[in-house]
Design a protein around this motif. Sequence first.
Motif, PDB file in Angstrom:
ATOM      1  N   GLY A  69       0.823  -1.429  -0.190  1.00 42.95           N
ATOM      2  CA  GLY A  69       0.250   0.092  -0.199  1.00 42.95           C
ATOM      3  C   GLY A  69       0.948   1.083  -0.272  1.00 42.95           C
ATOM      4  O   GLY A  69       0.190   2.245  -0.370  1.00 42.95           O
ATOM      5  N   LYS A  72       2.040   1.628  -3.021  1.00 42.68           N
ATOM      6  CA  LYS A  72       1.376   2.464  -4.412  1.00 42.68           C
ATOM      7  C   LYS A  72       0.623   4.344  -4.506  1.00 42.68           C
ATOM      8  O   LYS A  72       0.886   4.635  -4.732  1.00 42.68           O
ATOM      9  N   ARG A  73       1.021   4.119  -2.602  1.00 43.82           N
ATOM     10  CA  ARG A  73       0.821   5.346  -2.573  1.00 43.82           C
ATOM     11  C   ARG A  73       2.525   6.813  -2.885  1.00 43.82           C
ATOM     12  O   ARG A  73       2.209   7.446  -3.656  1.00 43.82           O
ATOM     13  N   TRP A  74       3.736   6.046  -2.617  1.00 40.67           N
ATOM     14  CA  TRP A  74       4.799   6.677  -3.420  1.00 40.67           C
ATOM     15  C   TRP A  74       4.725   6.994  -4.957  1.00 40.67           C
ATOM     16  O   TRP A  74       4.238   8.063  -4.979  1.00 40.67           O
ATOM     17  N   LYS A  76       1.697   6.321  -6.626  1.00 40.71           N
ATOM     18  CA  LYS A  76       0.666   6.707  -7.199  1.00 40.71           C
ATOM     19  C   LYS A  76       0.169   6.196  -8.129  1.00 40.71           C
ATOM     20  O   LYS A  76      -0.065   6.638  -9.582  1.00 40.71           O
ATOM     21  N   SER A  78      -2.746   2.021  -9.185  1.00 38.63           N
ATOM     22  CA  SER A  78      -3.673   2.171  -8.954  1.00 38.63           C
ATOM     23  C   SER A  78      -3.392   0.136  -8.704  1.00 38.63           C
ATOM     24  O   SER A  78      -2.215  -0.342  -9.463  1.00 38.63           O
TER      25      SER A  78
END
Length: 146
Positions: A69, A72-74, A76, A78
């Motif tokens: 997670g 994926k956030r770092w 960006k 999907s």
Amino acid sequence: MEGFAELGVFGLFFSAFLAATILPLSSEVVLTILLLNGLSAPTLIIVATAGNVLGSLTNYALGYWASLGVVKRWFKISEDEFLQAEQRFKKYGMLSLCFAWVPIIGDPLTIMAGILRVPLLWFFLLVTLGKLLRYIFISYIVLNVA
């Protein structure tokens, strides 16, 4: 980049290290400046390769130890984009790590290797080979063509 070049081989090491992480830097400019100033090509190639490989090992560690997670956030991305990246890595295999030096795809490639738990020895050998050959090529061009 000239600030790094003013630090000589230490600046090259740091620029190569940072260039291999998710920061948008280029060690090639520093390498070129130092080569044109007459510093030893073999020394510069070894220093640049070492710094760049250590930066890639940092990315590997991020992928290995950070939660999916967080990664994926770092970046960006999907879930679908992540699955596509994972499938591409699996399709082309570990040999794709020889291209960890390629802008844009290199950093995510090294992070993906950590996520997928690529054996560290293979990661190190393949990434080092690719980065070493790149710095040799750049040095040759600078010293013989420029």
